[in-house]
Design an enzyme around this catalytic site. Sequence first.
Site, PDB file in Angstrom:
ATOM      1  N   ASP A   2      -2.410  10.315   3.402  1.00 21.65           N
ATOM      2  CA  ASP A   2      -3.800   9.927   3.621  1.00 21.65           C
ATOM      3  C   ASP A   2      -4.491  10.971   4.491  1.00 21.65           C
ATOM      4  OD1 ASP A   2      -6.232   8.731   3.976  1.00 21.65           O
ATOM      5  OD2 ASP A   2      -5.501   7.120   5.294  1.00 21.65           O
TER       6      ASP A   2
ATOM      7  N   ASP B 206       1.820   6.660   5.317  1.00 22.23           N
ATOM      8  CA  ASP B 206       0.827   5.659   4.913  1.00 22.23           C
ATOM      9  C   ASP B 206       1.239   4.907   3.646  1.00 22.23           C
ATOM     10  OD1 ASP B 206      -1.517   4.365   5.604  1.00 22.23           O
ATOM     11  OD2 ASP B 206      -2.806   5.698   4.435  1.00 22.23           O
TER      12      ASP B 206
ATOM     13  N   GLU C  94      -9.234   3.759   2.318  1.00 24.09           N
ATOM     14  CA  GLU C  94      -8.757   3.847   0.933  1.00 24.09           C
ATOM     15  C   GLU C  94      -7.697   2.802   0.597  1.00 24.09           C
ATOM     16  OE1 GLU C  94      -7.465   5.489   3.352  1.00 24.09           O
ATOM     17  OE2 GLU C  94      -5.351   5.096   2.974  1.00 24.09           O
TER      18      GLU C  94
ATOM     19  N   ARG D  55      -7.444  -0.372   1.184  1.00 21.85           N
ATOM     20  CA  ARG D  55      -7.994  -1.626   0.641  1.00 21.85           C
ATOM     21  C   ARG D  55      -8.433  -1.452  -0.813  1.00 21.85           C
ATOM     22  NH1 ARG D  55     -12.250  -1.674   5.471  1.00 21.85           N
ATOM     23  NH2 ARG D  55     -10.503  -0.540   6.366  1.00 21.85           N
TER      24      ARG D  55
ATOM     25  N   LYS E 291       0.862  -1.188   0.000  1.00 18.88           N
ATOM     26  CA  LYS E 291       0.000   0.000   0.000  1.00 18.88           C
ATOM     27  C   LYS E 291       0.892   1.230   0.000  1.00 18.88           C
ATOM     28  CE  LYS E 291      -3.049   2.732   3.061  1.00 18.88           C
ATOM     29  NZ  LYS E 291      -3.887   2.766   4.283  1.00 18.88           N
TER      30      LYS E 291
ATOM     31  N   ASP F 129     -11.951   7.297   3.768  1.00 19.68           N
ATOM     32  CA  ASP F 129     -10.733   7.078   4.553  1.00 19.68           C
ATOM     33  C   ASP F 129     -10.355   5.592   4.615  1.00 19.68           C
ATOM     34  OD1 ASP F 129      -8.554   7.733   6.072  1.00 19.68           O
ATOM     35  OD2 ASP F 129      -9.660   8.075   7.930  1.00 19.68           O
TER      36      ASP F 129
ATOM     37  N   LYS G  16      -9.812  13.234   8.010  1.00 17.65           N
ATOM     38  CA  LYS G  16      -9.355  12.858   9.345  1.00 17.65           C
ATOM     39  C   LYS G  16      -9.311  14.093  10.246  1.00 17.65           C
ATOM     40  CE  LYS G  16      -6.282   9.025   7.999  1.00 17.65           C
ATOM     41  NZ  LYS G  16      -6.925   7.981   8.813  1.00 17.65           N
TER      42      LYS G  16
HETATM   43  N1  BES Z   1      -3.984   4.764   6.915  1.00 23.81           N
HETATM   44  C1  BES Z   1      -5.087   4.527   7.778  1.00 23.81           C
HETATM   45  C2  BES Z   1      -4.764   3.557   8.914  1.00 23.81           C
HETATM   46  C3  BES Z   1      -3.764   4.023   9.924  1.00 23.81           C
HETATM   47  C4  BES Z   1      -4.178   4.619  11.099  1.00 23.81           C
HETATM   48  C5  BES Z   1      -2.414   3.810   9.759  1.00 23.81           C
HETATM   49  C6  BES Z   1      -3.263   5.014  12.053  1.00 23.81           C
HETATM   50  C7  BES Z   1      -1.482   4.205  10.706  1.00 23.81           C
HETATM   51  C8  BES Z   1      -1.913   4.803  11.861  1.00 23.81           C
HETATM   52  C9  BES Z   1      -6.259   3.950   6.966  1.00 23.81           C
HETATM   53  O1  BES Z   1      -6.334   4.372   5.657  1.00 23.81           O
HETATM   54  C10 BES Z   1      -7.499   4.398   7.629  1.00 23.81           C
HETATM   55  O2  BES Z   1      -7.764   5.561   7.621  1.00 23.81           O
HETATM   56  N2  BES Z   1      -8.230   3.449   8.207  1.00 23.81           N
HETATM   57  C11 BES Z   1      -9.420   3.747   8.901  1.00 23.81           C
HETATM   58  C12 BES Z   1     -10.470   2.758   8.448  1.00 23.81           C
HETATM   59  C13 BES Z   1     -11.872   3.142   8.821  1.00 23.81           C
HETATM   60  C14 BES Z   1     -12.313   4.354   8.063  1.00 23.81           C
HETATM   61  C15 BES Z   1     -12.770   1.966   8.514  1.00 23.81           C
HETATM   62  C16 BES Z   1      -9.141   3.615  10.382  1.00 23.81           C
HETATM   63  O3  BES Z   1      -8.314   2.771  10.778  1.00 23.81           O
HETATM   64  O4  BES Z   1      -9.704   4.379  11.156  1.00 23.81           O
HETATM   65 ZN    ZN Z   2      -4.607   4.929   4.787  1.00 22.71          ZN
HETATM   66 MN    MN Z   3      -7.387   6.154   5.445  1.00 22.77          MN
END
Ligand code: BES
Ligand code: ZN
Ligand code: MN
Length: 511
Positions: A267, A285, A346, A348, A262, A344, A274
């Site tokens: 992000d 990310d 994204e 996947r 990824k 967010d 966020k």
């Molecule tokens: N890049 C983030 C996950 C992440 C969070 C990585 C903290 C490193 C530290 C990912 O794209 C994301 O935003 N995931 C969300 C998913 C949710 C919207 C279902 C999350 O983990 O909150």
């Molecule tokens: Zn992300």
């Molecule tokens: Mn995200």
Amino acid sequence: MKIAFAKSGLPKVGSLAVGVLDGGILSPTAQMVDDASGGTLARAISASRFSGKAGQTLEIIAPTGMDVDRVIAIGLGKAEDIDGACLEKFAAAAYAAVEKAPATELTLAVDVIADTKEPVGILAAHAAFGAKLRSYRFDTYRTQEKPEDKPALKTVTVATNEVNAAEAAFAQLDAVAEGIFLTRDLVAEPANVLTPPAFMRKAKALSKDGIDVEVLDEKAMEKLGMGALLGVGQGSSQPSQLVIMRWNGGKKSDAPVAVVGKGVCFDSGGISIKPAAGMEEMKGDMGGAAVVTGLMKALAKRNAPVNVVGILGLVENMPSGTAQRPGDVVTSMSGQTIEVINTDAEGRLVLADALTYTQKTFKPQVVIDLATLTGAILIALGGENAGLFTNNDDLSQALTAAGGKTGETVWRMPMGKAYDEMIKSDIADMKNVGGREAGSITAAQFLQRFIQDDTPWAHIDIAGVSWGTKTKGTTPKGASGWGVRLLNTWIAETFETEGNAKSDKKKAAKK
Ligand code: BES
Ligand code: ZN
Ligand code: MN
């Protein structure tokens, strides 16, 4: 910082680190220190709580009767427990002790000790490796640092009886260190510098190491129907990129191992933006893509007899007038449609198309993906383990074993139909989020929908381990490079068997 090897003995300058076994038993060089200093080391040990247990250190500054500025006695624990990892920690502890000191030279004494798990040459190589890994620093943007605040250390010399064996073993480890440093650099680099095209150019630069690099631009991805990946990047002024790196060290007829990363260069969350606090961390990310890139470099540098393809899905997730909206439905390269509930989630979406492309194009024997995919994995496992999700028990075992060997440990998480049902959509084949509960697992279930049934596959969620807030052993705080060692070891132990093209060539040359 330079790494060198030399014959055992007392150095004339700088700092000297020596090992002491549990119970205060002096290693041969520690004994030489004690003799030269009129018994100072033994006295210091008995005057302190230092007893030679692994992890303990004792410093003697300006020892009388010796040329060196300081001696650092470091606990090695019990002889029968001493292995490469132990010597890496020894080196890291020595480095930490002199990090702020003015000396430019550090000698690490790695002596022959009866009953250790590995021969002294291997132990010495690991000491060098540990010192190198611990010395990493990202200082590209420090322009005002005073000289006295900069690391003074110029050379680490590993003193051992087995210089040749140590040098040979270190050459292999040094290749891995180069890969880890590349990964750390990529993760540390800010998102205004490391845009998707800039990352792509860094990957392209690996062609000088013998890696074939090919790039698909947005037009090419549109042609292939990569609506999931392209949807994520459509709000950014930076064009998305799919990078394909190939290392062909194995037999032509061997299907490759595929490693997919990824690469979300920033992000923001997109329209599902966020919160401001901590958003700067999302420059990292692209950690999965960085591990894949570092791994490719390590394999090439050590001329690994194996075929590996590394795929990077590089995008920037930004809110704008062209950004994808919550509720949009996109069609992935696999033909499956996805309702984007939360922009967010994204990573996947990016991986979905990268995984389909990888399987269709290369028919790999196994697929691993790495991603900073979910915040939930950090809540579940903290910074101690990465989350492992897989459809294959043998693969689970092999990766877990490689994790134990390298210290980059994984913890297997459950998967199953009930979790898969959490991503059912009312209007499309699936939705991109399954709610707050089991967030890391539903993300993995989403990815599994893009894995062709019988392909052994593992997803490693590295959101908790790719960045550290404090220095741990050989890993300085910041970008860890976590994953390069794990996958390098897993590949070496699983696929680099007798009969591969390069090892055949080597054998033929010997005859
Ligand atoms: N890049 C983030 C996950 C992440 C969070 C990585 C903290 C490193 C530290 C990912 O794209 C994301 O935003 N995931 C969300 C998913 C949710 C919207 C279902 C999350 O983990 O909150
Ligand atoms: Zn992300
Ligand atoms: Mn995200």
